[in-house]
Structures are given as C-alpha cells and as structure tokens.
Design an enzyme around this catalytic site. Structure first.
Site, short mmCIF file in Angstrom:
data_model
loop_
_atom_site.label_atom_id
_atom_site.label_comp_id
_atom_site.label_asym_id
_atom_site.label_seq_id
_atom_site.Cartn_x
_atom_site.Cartn_y
_atom_site.Cartn_z
N GLU A 28 0.87 -1.17 0.00
CA GLU A 28 0.00 0.00 0.00
C GLU A 28 0.91 1.22 0.00
O GLU A 28 1.81 1.31 0.83
CB GLU A 28 -0.86 -0.03 1.25
CG GLU A 28 -1.92 1.02 1.31
CD GLU A 28 -2.82 0.82 2.52
OE1 GLU A 28 -2.52 1.42 3.57
OE2 GLU A 28 -3.80 0.06 2.41
N ASN A 48 2.92 13.73 -10.24
CA ASN A 48 3.93 13.93 -11.27
C ASN A 48 4.85 12.72 -11.35
O ASN A 48 5.02 12.00 -10.36
CB ASN A 48 4.77 15.17 -10.95
CG ASN A 48 3.94 16.43 -10.90
OD1 ASN A 48 3.06 16.65 -11.72
ND2 ASN A 48 4.20 17.27 -9.92
N HIS A 61 13.83 23.26 -5.36
CA HIS A 61 12.69 24.07 -5.77
C HIS A 61 11.67 24.24 -4.65
O HIS A 61 11.48 23.36 -3.83
CB HIS A 61 11.97 23.41 -6.95
CG HIS A 61 12.84 23.17 -8.14
ND1 HIS A 61 12.66 22.11 -8.98
CD2 HIS A 61 13.91 23.85 -8.61
CE1 HIS A 61 13.57 22.15 -9.93
NE2 HIS A 61 14.35 23.19 -9.73
N LYS A 70 5.04 17.71 -0.76
CA LYS A 70 5.30 16.64 -1.74
C LYS A 70 5.53 15.33 -1.01
O LYS A 70 6.32 15.25 -0.07
CB LYS A 70 6.53 16.98 -2.58
CG LYS A 70 6.35 18.22 -3.44
CD LYS A 70 7.62 18.56 -4.19
CE LYS A 70 7.43 19.83 -5.02
NZ LYS A 70 8.67 20.23 -5.68
N TYR A 130 5.74 11.74 -7.54
CA TYR A 130 5.37 12.49 -6.34
C TYR A 130 3.97 13.09 -6.45
O TYR A 130 3.49 13.43 -7.51
CB TYR A 130 6.40 13.56 -6.00
CG TYR A 130 6.73 14.57 -7.07
CD1 TYR A 130 6.29 15.89 -6.98
CD2 TYR A 130 7.51 14.22 -8.17
CE1 TYR A 130 6.62 16.83 -7.94
CE2 TYR A 130 7.84 15.14 -9.15
CZ TYR A 130 7.40 16.44 -9.02
OH TYR A 130 7.71 17.37 -9.98
N ASP A 169 18.15 25.80 -12.76
CA ASP A 169 18.90 25.41 -11.57
C ASP A 169 20.34 25.92 -11.60
O ASP A 169 20.94 26.15 -10.55
CB ASP A 169 18.85 23.90 -11.37
CG ASP A 169 17.44 23.42 -11.04
OD1 ASP A 169 16.61 24.24 -10.60
OD2 ASP A 169 17.16 22.23 -11.24
#
Length: 182
Positions: A28, A48, A61, A70, A130, A169
């Site tokens: 799970e 995503n 970020h 997230k 995520y 970045d």
C-alpha cells in the site's frame, strides 16, 4: 506503513509493509487517514512522474505563494532526496535532511510546504513520482542554489563530477538572498 520523523521532525520517511512471494509483491503506497495522523491534514491535487539519468540534479525548488507539500518516491533506480527548511520562524530554518530513496527500499519522503526540495540521481536511471498538495505554478517557483555553502548539503556525487542541471537550476539563488516563509 512505518512513519519516521527525521532530524527535521516535519519531514517524515515512510516505509511501506511489502508482501512478496515468487509472483512479485504488493504494498500500500498511500492511505489518507494514516497519512493525516502522522504527517498532517493535507490533500493532494496533482501527481507527477519524471525520469532522469545518473548525475542529474533537479532542484532545489519551492513555490512561495502556492507552497507545495510533496510525497515523493522512486519506482526505478535510486536518488538522494533532500529537503531544506525555508521557514524563518522554524527552529530548523536553513537546515537540510536527506534520504536515499530507491525501487529496492520502496521508501517515500514527506516534504511539507515551506521546504525547498531536490534530488540527485545516483543510479544509471531513475523514475521519480510524487504527489503535490498544490498545483504547479511556474511563475511562483524559486530555485535555490544546490551547492550553497550556507546550507552545506553533502550530495553523493557520482565519480565526484558536478551534476547536470537545468538552466533554471544553474541560476539558482543563494540561501541568503532566497525568499522565505514566515
């Protein structure tokens, strides 16, 4: 699911119970009521999935006005995943925690709103998935410099080579200049 608070207690490492036999495995990966009990009352609105090659670093970020929590995991390969506390009122402001996430350990990391997030691919390739608590807002995103000495992240760089970065970045802001959460 086992929930472990890390050195920054708001960041939580989740280890699922995996049931396997000669046919494969079952686990799970998310249960709302358990997540709320261990991580807080958050709702996810976007999922995503990215793929990256070894040596790619994505991050660090965060979104300032539409902060995203997230819940991250790796379904192929391995990454070193990092969260940096950007909440100036926090006792762990400016500190970071990291965890190796892989398809083998099947662990997940909860990175709450108020943190910068990034990962570095240590395997040949990695697939990273995520869930987010708010929608991606490109105009609201901040990229924090991955190698800022004020933060001092110990990235496990492959062959001691500099990571491959996106243009965004490469131009990340220093921690001292980065916008913060209250």
């Amino acid at each position: 699911m086992h929930y472990e608070k890390l050195a920054i207690p708001d960041v939580v490492l989740l280890t699922p119970n995996v049931f396997g036999d000669e046919r494969g495995f079952f686990m799970e990966t998310f249960r709302q009521n358990e997540f709320e009990a261990h991580c807080g009352n958050y709702q996810f609105v976007q999922d995503n999935h990215s793929q990256s090659a070894q040596g790619i670093l994505r991050g660090l970020h965060y979104q300032l006005h539409q902060p995203q929590g997230k819940l991250v995991r790796v379904t192929r390969g391995e990454v070193f995943d990092v969260a940096v506390d950007m909440r100036k009122s926090s006792p762990t402001f400016g500190q970071w925690v990291g965890a190796m996430l892989s398809e083998e350990n099947k662990q997940m990391l909860w990175v709450p709103p108020g943190f910068a997030h990034g990962f570095y691919v240590t395997s040949e390739k990695a697939e990273f998935q995520y869930k987010c608590t708010d929608y991606y807002a490109p105009g609201d995103e901040v990229s924090l410099r991955w190698d800022d000495p004020a933060i001092g992240i110990k990235w496990p760089l492959a062959n001691s080579r500099l990571p491959a970065l996106s243009s965004k970045d490469q131009h990340g802001v220093n921690f001292s200049d980065a916008p913060r959460f209250d």
